[in-house]
Every structure is written in structure tokens, then in C-alpha cells.
Write an enzyme that holds these catalytic residues in place. Sequence first.
Site, short mmCIF file in Angstrom:
data_model
loop_
_atom_site.label_atom_id
_atom_site.label_comp_id
_atom_site.label_asym_id
_atom_site.label_seq_id
_atom_site.Cartn_x
_atom_site.Cartn_y
_atom_site.Cartn_z
CB SER A 69 -0.90 -0.01 1.15
OG SER A 69 -0.06 0.24 2.34
CE LYS A 70 0.07 8.89 -0.59
NZ LYS A 70 1.79 8.87 -0.12
NE ARG A 71 -2.18 3.67 5.90
CZ ARG A 71 -2.93 2.77 6.37
NH1 ARG A 71 -2.61 1.95 7.29
NH2 ARG A 71 -4.15 2.59 5.55
#
Length: 510
Positions: A261-263
Site C-alpha cells: 500500500s501507499k502507507r
Amino acid sequence: MHQKTRVRFAPSPTGPLHIGGVRTALYNYLYAKQQGGDFILRIEDTDTTRFVPGAEAYIQETFNWLGLSFDESPAKGGTYGPYRQSERRDIYKGYVKQLLDSGAAYIAFDTPEELEAKRSEIANFQYDASTREKMRNSLTLSDGETQSLIDGGSQYVVRIRIDPDRDIIVNDMIRGEVVINSTVLDDKVIYKSSDELPTYHLANVVDDHLMEITHVIRGEEWLPSAPLHVWLYRSLGWEESMPRFAHLPLLLKPEGNGKLSKRDGDRLGFPVFPLEWKDPVTGDLSSGYRESGYLPEAIINFLAFLGWNPGTEKEIFTLDELVQAFSFDRCSKSGAKFDVEKAKWYNHHYILNKPDSELAALFAPILREKGVNAPMEKVTKVVGLVKERVHFVKELWEQSSFFFVAPVSYDEKTTRKRWKAETPGQMRALMQLLREMDDFSPENQETTVMEWIQQNQYHTGNIMNAFRLAVVGEGKGPHMFNITDVIGKEETLRRLEQAVTTLPVREDNN
Ligand code: GLU
């Protein structure tokens, strides 16, 4: 006649393209080119609520940067256009009508509140053969009632009618035959009167058919939609020309548990987008591979290996070699761990293999930014001397600044260790030696200086390290005589002079 291979990359312009989307596009490209086929860009923008301005331009720019060109696209056009679904509204309407007329779909008037009520009334409610009889739709209402609701301006949706207990076969080139029982599917909405637009499922299937797509290659997250798509093909009478599917494995977090994910990127400090992206609403900036200094060749090679391998030890592939070698047989079903260290490794490799003159051209803007105005010939030479030490073009500055600017300070630790009481005298003698040298080539400098060291019974390490400290300012850099060769005799002498006059001599540092 053998049908021409046609594949499409079909992103929705809902934000910056995720790096996983780039991998999907790459596999489409590789397969199409291997088969001598067409690679098409189709923009799936029927969900107007999620439309983000700039996203389509971002997608186009990404593939320009990577050098993956489309045979047909919104920008380029083509005989199967338009290539933006928002420009194909009327086309879909005809197929909605066909499905309604044949009884493969029906109209439903249930309001969001009514649906909510059913959900709390019936456990695990899904709109399907077991519940549709209890709902407000054209199957439970008379034709007259249905028509007068529509005429009265009631909003409605069109749902596909899934018959229960049928086997649906998804023929997947990576996963083999996936068989799903239709009972688990719900009567998905395929059209909404509110915006007069089909939903993703119908538009996707209609366009794949009309654009004569032969292979649908996409991320694993779309596998659950595939049985519905097969059902739609069947309902529209297109089963014979149905494309083959390939659902690519997920990209996993570097630790291997769960979807990337972007996180994860923020947490571990690497981009998850190909290009930098500025959110048009919040103004937030997300980093991109291009701006972080990755070369397109490195990204392509890196992404190709996330879900595929050639079955040999070979890891370095040009785009053309990938086109030759790619096969679905060697794509894995299980997720691919995203390891950015590998991307760095590829980048280092491609930097090493780039001609020095090309690297110098990439380095030039950074030099300008640093206020350095050096001839390209010199930049090219410098780059060749230090490139093996970097993973990114921008790191070239750190490794080579001393070629362009004389040291203004000297590393303290090295000074303490290398600049002894006798050093200034020795450096003055070295300056004399260099000054009188007619042939300042690295080879001649080396033999002359080494002979001089021997004759005087100096300690090679002490002399050479003090020399380096004076010229570089610290104990790093490529071979000493390559440095002096590039900066030249005058500059070498100037730097030695500066060190001798400014560096403090310590008596107690033996
Ligand atoms: N519009 C879908 C997406 O955003 C396309 C999925 C597919 O390739 O069928 O990925």
C-alpha cells in the site's frame, strides 16, 4: 485465420497510477509485442464520483517516460475509438436495452433506504435469485407499474439476472480453469439511470468485445469480477469470442504479509507511484520513481520480475529481451514481495552500463544547480570514474564534487591521522616534483611519484593519504592520479599549496 492479439490496459483515472498498475501494463505490452499484436489504452472513467483531474495525463506521461507506447489510445486514436468510456455512453445504452429485452437483466427501483432495511432484516443479504422476489423491481411489478415509475421520473438501476446453480468457468492463463457456482454471485448493478452510465462491469465487457480484445491481463483484485464478466459475455451472446484471462499475482509488502500500500511506501521510504503526484485537492505530494532518480530501464526490468521469472539465472533483460522471454507459464499464482532494494540494484546496474556521455547529460542539470559550469568532456570523464559508487544519478555529486570545487575544509579525523609534523615539507617536495613533470598523465605521475617515495624512503600510505586530503578534503575518492589528471596540474598544485598553508601542524600526532 489466426486472430490478431489485442490487449488493453484499462485504468480508471481516480488518482495517480499505482506501481502495480504499471506492472499490469508492462505484462500487457510484453505479451502483445511478443505475439505481434496491439497494445491499447482505454480510460475507464464511468465512475464520475471518483474522477480525478490530471490522472489521465499522468497515465500517459508514465508510459511516455517508460517508453511503452500504445498502438491505440485516447491521445493517438484508432479505429476502435473513442477510447474514453465517458465518450461511449450511447454505445452502452444499446446493450443495456438488449439485456433488458432478452430478460437477462431487469430494472430495480429499490432506494438506498429500502436496501438498508433489507440488509438488517435478512442476514447476509445479497440481491439475487433468493431475494429478488421480495424487492421492488420489474420482475415483481407489472409492466404498467414499471413504466409509470420510469415515466414519473423515479431513479432506477438495471441489474443483471444471475440464474443460480450454474457452473461458470473462467479460463485463466495463470490459474488454469477456475470454476465458480453462480449461486454465490449477486445481481450486480450494470447501469444507473441517475447518471445514465453503465457501471464498470458492463462497460468493461462491452468494450473488450467491441475492441476485439483477445486477452484480458489484469491484477488479481479483478479475479472476483471475472465470473460476472463471463456471465455478461454469455448473456450478450458473445461467449464464442470471449477473451482469455490472466490475473496477475498481487504485489505484497516487503515483509511479505498483505498487499503493498501507499502507507508501506511512506513507512519504508520508497515511492509506490511511477511519477511524482500532487494531489489536486489537498496539495499533498507523493514521491515517484522518476523523480527519485530511477532509470526507466531499471524500473521495467524490476517490475518484469515481480510475478514472472525466466526460469534461468539471468536477471538483466532489455525490453526487447523481455518481449522474447515472457510467458504466462512462468508467471506465479502467489503474490510477489516488493523489494525496493532490488530496484536500487537494477538502477545501479543500468547506471554502470549507460555510456558515460549519457550519464553526464543526466548529471549536468544537477551540476548547474550546484553552480558548477564545467565542460561536458570533463563531466563525462568524472562520471566514468565514480559511477560504480552510486545507485542514483543524484548521488554522483556527493562522490565527485571535489572534481569541480576545491575543498574549503578538511575532514578532521583524517587530518589528525594523516597531517603530521613532517607532512608540509613532504608536500612541498611533492609539489616541486609535480611542477617539473612534463607528462602529467596518470601513468607517468604514478611511476614518478612512486619512485620519489622510494628514493626518499617515505611511507607510501602517509604520503598518498596526505596528498588525497589536500586535494579532496577527506580520505575518499577514486584513484589519486585519476583525480589529479582530471583537475590538472595547476589546480593540483593550488590545492596542495592551500593545504600546506592552512592546515595546522600537530606535533603530537605520530
Ligand atoms: N478499470 C479497471 C481498473 O481500474 C480495469 C480492470 C480491468 O482491467 O478489467 O483497473
